[in-house]
Write an enzyme that holds these catalytic residues in place. Structure first.
Site, PDB file in Angstrom:
ATOM      1  N   LYS A   1       0.844  -1.195   0.000  1.00 21.26           N
ATOM      2  CA  LYS A   1       0.000   0.000   0.000  1.00 21.26           C
ATOM      3  C   LYS A   1       0.875   1.239   0.000  1.00 21.26           C
ATOM      4  O   LYS A   1       1.649   1.462   0.934  1.00 21.26           O
ATOM      5  CB  LYS A   1      -0.918   0.052   1.217  1.00 21.26           C
ATOM      6  CG  LYS A   1      -1.981   1.170   1.095  1.00 21.26           C
ATOM      7  CD  LYS A   1      -2.594   1.553   2.420  1.00 21.26           C
ATOM      8  CE  LYS A   1      -1.800   2.627   3.140  1.00 21.26           C
ATOM      9  NZ  LYS A   1      -1.858   3.964   2.483  1.00 21.26           N
TER      10      LYS A   1
ATOM     11  N   GLU B   1      11.698   0.773   8.938  1.00 22.07           N
ATOM     12  CA  GLU B   1      12.630   1.861   8.648  1.00 22.07           C
ATOM     13  C   GLU B   1      11.882   3.142   8.941  1.00 22.07           C
ATOM     14  O   GLU B   1      10.995   3.546   8.201  1.00 22.07           O
ATOM     15  CB  GLU B   1      13.088   1.795   7.193  1.00 22.07           C
ATOM     16  CG  GLU B   1      14.387   2.557   6.934  1.00 22.07           C
ATOM     17  CD  GLU B   1      14.177   4.016   6.576  1.00 22.07           C
ATOM     18  OE1 GLU B   1      14.189   4.854   7.521  1.00 22.07           O
ATOM     19  OE2 GLU B   1      13.993   4.334   5.400  1.00 22.07           O
TER      20      GLU B   1
ATOM     21  N   CYS C   1      14.481  11.020   6.038  1.00 25.18           N
ATOM     22  CA  CYS C   1      14.819  10.657   7.411  1.00 25.18           C
ATOM     23  C   CYS C   1      16.320  10.635   7.653  1.00 25.18           C
ATOM     24  O   CYS C   1      16.763  10.532   8.797  1.00 25.18           O
ATOM     25  CB  CYS C   1      14.188   9.324   7.795  1.00 25.18           C
ATOM     26  SG  CYS C   1      14.425   8.028   6.583  1.00 25.18           S
TER      27      CYS C   1
ATOM     28  N   GLU D   1      11.851  15.180  14.885  1.00 28.89           N
ATOM     29  CA  GLU D   1      12.079  15.262  13.444  1.00 28.89           C
ATOM     30  C   GLU D   1      11.164  16.321  12.831  1.00 28.89           C
ATOM     31  O   GLU D   1       9.942  16.231  12.925  1.00 28.89           O
ATOM     32  CB  GLU D   1      11.821  13.897  12.803  1.00 28.89           C
ATOM     33  CG  GLU D   1      12.187  13.821  11.337  1.00 28.89           C
ATOM     34  CD  GLU D   1      12.049  12.409  10.794  1.00 28.89           C
ATOM     35  OE1 GLU D   1      12.863  12.036   9.933  1.00 28.89           O
ATOM     36  OE2 GLU D   1      11.129  11.684  11.226  1.00 28.89           O
TER      37      GLU D   1
END
Length: 484
Positions: free
Chosen positions: A179, A252, A286, A386
């Site tokens: 997906k 991840e 990231c 982040e």
């Protein structure tokens, strides 16, 4: 097929392009314009059942295909990507807002290279030597595919993250239901359509939808493993869901890469390279070089050099060849980045940027200025969380020990870099940095042969390399009695 708002994407299930079973769709927005340009299937339980059923039925045939047969299919996919690179790139740009030429130069060749690497890797899997570890018994190791794999990919690199997921899984003999992010279904559905020419029906299936679709994909009883590239929050949710029936999990997740610049570094070269690695893809990476720790002797000069780099960095529409990055992916992400900067504590300073950007032709797009922040402290939100935008922070450290403590002093452990001419210092830091990747005097290059993956809240498991392929296999011990 064309609609009033543009394209209409399809699910790819059992080798066919199909709508959602109940006919539901949702809008897909072009980030550069802020306008709806397409519609995609809003898939539900029936669609997932059909996709997983197809993957389950196809598994035995694909798992028992020879490594040569699987490699041949992956090589043909790589050739097809090269042949249709411009078409794929245009599709990728449409729902990411990325610069077209940079995406062509940086991603298309890498996309096909990853398939070629895993095509070769599937033919050279290794295990322990067979031998008599018990008298009159011979043991050997079988490395087998795991089964049906459920995968979820993010919106920052929809094409590349799909390939990082499917190439090793398919090379190892697994079948896949994937997906894509709801905001970026375009390249995933196109690549899946291209793959159908070279794969048996059901080996690779793509199902579009929202977060609820993703949750149902992970919770479905069929897959033996689920893999996600996404946020820490999403990864924790996936791990928790998978734990209820002991699925394997490959995560991840987010990052907050420390970029440690010592006093002996070349300031101008480091500032230029770090700005590119921080602002590339609008900082929506990231591994982005967005958390700089600068030595006491160069801090002020480095902030000035980095601010100058920011002022010379341009954002804009995808076909503008003079830009480094395009729009943020969606309105929520623009609001998040803006909020992080707007909430700066009083002791912090905006050295450059700090506001949404105005772009010709993109009045309603999700653009943000290249930004440099200084004066932040280790426990500030902007250091610990982040940001995932074109915002680089700079902290002043006093010595090597403090630089290491601050670098490791976040919940993430994905990537890092060290900038110094001192080889011994670089080696000490690379040993002690608690991150899955350490770059020295560079930041952000990837190659197919080397692994990428993190520690701590950045997840576990490796993408790319032989380690990535091994993650999609299971180990079986076979022992035979050979006595008389």
């Amino acid at each position: 097929m064309t609609t009033a708002s543009g394209q209409s994407f399809k699910n790819v299930i059992n080798g066919e392009l199909v709508d959602a079973a109940e006919g539901a769709t949702y809008d897909v927005v072009d980030p550069a314009t802020g306008e709806v340009y397409a519609r995609a299937p809003l898939s539900g339980a029936a669609d997932l059942d059909k996709a997983y059923g197809a993957a389950d039925a196809a598994f035995e045939g694909w798992a028992y295909a020879t490594p040569k047969e699987r490699a041949t299919a992956l090589l043909k996919i790589a050739d097809a990507i090269d042949a249709r690179a411009e078409e794929i790139c245009r599709v990728e740009v449409a729902d990411t807002g990325k610069p077209f030429q940079i995406t062509m130069d940086e991603e298309m060749g890498m996309a096909s290279d990853h398939f070629r690497f895993f095509a070769g890797a599937t033919r050279v899997l290794e295990g322990k030597s067979a031998g008599e570890y018990l008298e009159d018994h011979t043991s050997w190791i079988r490395r087998e595919p795991i089964g049906v794999i459920g995968q979820v990919t993010p919106w920052n690199y929809p094409l590349m993250m799909m390939i990082w997921k499917i190439a090793p899984a398919l090379a190892a003999g697994n079948t896949v239901v994937l997906k894509p992010s709801d905001t970026t279904p375009a390249s995933s559905t196109l690549l899946a359509e291209i793959c159908q020419e070279f794969l048996p029906p059901g080996v690779l299936n793509v199902v579009c939808g929202d977060r609820d679709t993703g949750r149902a994909l992970v919770a479905h009883p069929t897959p033996q493993m689920v893999a996600i590239t996404g946020s820490v929050r999403a990864g924790m949710e996936v791990a928790g869901s998978a734990a209820t029936d002991l699925k394997r999990v490959h995560l991840e997740l987010g990052g907050k890469a420390p970029v440690i610049v010592f006093d002996d570094a070349d300031i101008e070269k480091a500032a230029e390279a770090i700005a590119v690695a921080g602002y590339f893809n609008a900082g929506q990476d990231c591994t982005a070089a967005t958390r700089v720790l600068a030595g006491p002797g160069i801090h002020d000069e480095f902030v000035s050099a980095l601010a100058e780099q920011a002022r010379s960095t341009r954002t804009g529409m995808p076909d503008d060849e003079d830009i480094l990055y395009g729009a943020l992916n969606n309105a929520d992400q623009l609001a998040r980045v803006k909020g992080m900067v707007d909430r700066l504590p009083d002791h912090a300073t905006i050295a450059s940027g700090g506001a949404p950007a105005t772009v010709d032709g993109g009045a309603n797009g999700f653009f943000y200025e290249p930004t440099v922040l200084s004066g932040l402290r280790q426990d500030d939100e902007q250091i610990q969380t982040e940001i995932f935008g074109p915002v680089i922070t700079v902290q002043r450290f006093s010595d090597e020990a403090e630089a290491l403590a601050w670098a490791n002093g976040v919940q993430y452990g994905l990537s890092s870099s060290v900038w110094t001419k001192d080889h011994g210092r670089a080696m000490r830091m690379s040993r002690k940095l608690d991150f899955g990747v350490v770059w020295i005097n560079t930041h952000i290059p990837f190659v197919s042969e080397m692994p990428h993956g993190g520690f701590k809240h950045s997840g576990y498991g490796k993408d790319l390399s032989m380690y990535g392929l091994e993650d999609y296999t299971r180990i079986k011990h076979v022992m035979s009695y050979i006595g008389e």
